[in-house]
Design a protein around this motif. Structure first.
Motif, short mmCIF file in Angstrom:
data_model
loop_
_atom_site.label_atom_id
_atom_site.label_comp_id
_atom_site.label_asym_id
_atom_site.label_seq_id
_atom_site.Cartn_x
_atom_site.Cartn_y
_atom_site.Cartn_z
N ALA A 118 0.80 -1.22 0.00
CA ALA A 118 0.00 0.00 0.00
C ALA A 118 0.83 1.27 0.00
CB ALA A 118 -0.93 0.02 1.22
N SER A 119 2.09 1.17 0.42
CA SER A 119 2.87 2.38 0.59
C SER A 119 4.36 2.06 0.58
CB SER A 119 2.49 3.05 1.91
OG SER A 119 3.29 4.18 2.17
N VAL A 120 5.16 3.11 0.40
CA VAL A 120 6.60 2.98 0.60
C VAL A 120 6.93 3.56 1.97
CG1 VAL A 120 7.14 3.11 -1.85
CG2 VAL A 120 7.08 5.21 -0.52
N SER A 121 7.89 2.97 2.62
CA SER A 121 8.33 3.43 3.93
C SER A 121 9.82 3.72 3.85
CB SER A 121 8.05 2.37 5.00
OG SER A 121 8.60 2.76 6.25
N ILE A 122 10.22 4.88 4.37
CA ILE A 122 11.63 5.27 4.36
C ILE A 122 12.27 4.74 5.62
CG2 ILE A 122 13.25 7.19 4.32
CD1 ILE A 122 11.00 8.80 2.91
N ILE A 156 8.88 -4.35 -7.70
CA ILE A 156 8.17 -3.06 -7.70
C ILE A 156 9.18 -1.96 -8.04
CG2 ILE A 156 6.87 -1.40 -6.32
CD1 ILE A 156 5.81 -3.68 -4.67
N ASP A 157 8.92 -1.23 -9.13
CA ASP A 157 9.82 -0.16 -9.57
C ASP A 157 9.54 1.11 -8.79
OD1 ASP A 157 11.08 -1.75 -11.50
OD2 ASP A 157 9.53 -1.31 -12.98
N VAL A 203 6.67 3.64 -9.73
CA VAL A 203 6.60 4.03 -11.14
C VAL A 203 5.24 3.66 -11.73
CG1 VAL A 203 7.59 3.66 -13.43
CG2 VAL A 203 9.09 3.86 -11.44
N ASP A 204 4.73 2.47 -11.43
CA ASP A 204 3.52 2.00 -12.10
C ASP A 204 2.51 1.36 -11.15
OD1 ASP A 204 4.97 -0.21 -11.50
OD2 ASP A 204 5.20 -0.93 -13.55
N ARG A 205 2.64 1.60 -9.84
CA ARG A 205 1.70 1.07 -8.87
C ARG A 205 1.09 2.21 -8.07
NH1 ARG A 205 3.24 -4.37 -7.42
NH2 ARG A 205 1.73 -4.25 -5.71
N SER A 206 -0.15 2.03 -7.63
CA SER A 206 -0.82 3.06 -6.83
C SER A 206 -0.44 2.91 -5.36
CB SER A 206 -2.34 2.96 -7.02
OG SER A 206 -2.69 3.19 -8.36
#
Length: 278
Positions: A118-122, A156-157, A203-206
């Motif tokens: 669902a999200s990116v985490s730093i 996942i890009d 790049v291409d995922r929500s």
């Protein structure tokens, strides 16, 4: 006389193994197992034995899964409870093993699930960098589900973009997540000093994006760069009307804004036919 013969107490059998008395019903990434697993020291016949101080470890018997909170010690009743036990990994069936150094262990097969990416985490980033140089402490990114738990998904890009003030965003780097849903922007760099707004996105995922600021400091001055040079030929004793301009630059050829640096124009060679060369 049999009626008056003394009664001899039968010795208890020793503890030989662990028994799983409370089993977790299911597992999900980053969520504590419920109910919390409880182990009991028992003898060969399965009778409880009050053996205190036995170190019990919970480990994954299935490749690709990690266990968090997997240590407990038996109490005075010979029980060990795992209130913080978690399993991290992809969806699937996991063999969860409870082991000790001196007694036979026990296993449980449990269904494990993960949330949807669902999200990116730093995970980590160094907020101060030098202009033109590869970043020290590359931004480390982890894919997570809606609850913030890791999602191990490869392929996942992700891209790293940077924006200075009201300028247009600039793509710094693109990477792809590994089997753990993890990626690092190891080649990222910015050539111009200032406080840049950095965004990590798919790049291409929500997927929900994440942003942070990075302060880019100028590198040390390393050379002079000519901006406007004098003509190749000058007449004797004639003052050159236009300015001779030079700029301090670092080793990456980025401008270094620094005042008070003394610059001397000196003769470097003399030619019999053409006079002094600067």
């Amino acid at each position: 006389d049999p009626a008056t013969a003394p009664v001899v107490a039968k010795a208890s059998a020793p503890a030989t193994r662990l028994a799983l008395t409370t089993k977790a019903s299911a597992s999900r990434n980053g969520v504590k197992l419920t109910p919390a697993p409880v182990l009991q020291m028992v003898d060969d016949a399965g009778n409880p034995r009050p053996v205190e101080g036995v170190n019990v470890r919970a480990v994954s018997g299935t490749a690709g899964f990690d266990v968090v909170g997997g240590d407990a010690v038996t109490d005075a009743d010979g029980k060990a409870t795992f209130p913080n036990l978690q399993i991290i990994g992809n969806s699937g069936r996991v063999e969860l093993a409870f082991v000790t150094d001196d007694y036979a262990g026990v296993t449980q097969s449990i269904n494990h699930s993960v949330g949807v990416a669902a999200s990116v985490s730093i995970e980590s980033v160094a907020p101060n960098q030098i202009a033109g140089a590869p970043w020290v402490g590359s931004p480390e990114i982890q894919i997570v589900d809606i609850d913030g738990y890791p999602v191990r998904e490869a392929g996942i890009d992700l891209q790293l973009t940077a924006k200075l003030g009201k300028g247009d965003p600039k793509v710094l780097s693109t990477v792809t997540t590994d089997a753990n849903g993890h990626a690092a922007f190891s080649t990222a760099h910015i050539d111009v000093e200032g406080t840049w707004a950095i965004t990590v996105s798919s790049v291409d995922r929500s997927l929900a994006t994440r942003s942070f600021d990075v302060n880019i400091a100028p590198a040390d001055a390393a050379a002079l760069q000519v901006i406007s040079a004098v003509p190749a030929t000058l007449a004797n004793d004639i003052e050159y009307d236009d300015d001779f301009q030079v700029q301090l630059v670092d080793k990456f050829k980025n401008e270094v804004r620094r005042s008070g640096v003394s610059i001397v124009v000196a003769e470097t060679s003399r030619d019999a036919d053409h006079g002094v060369k600067l």
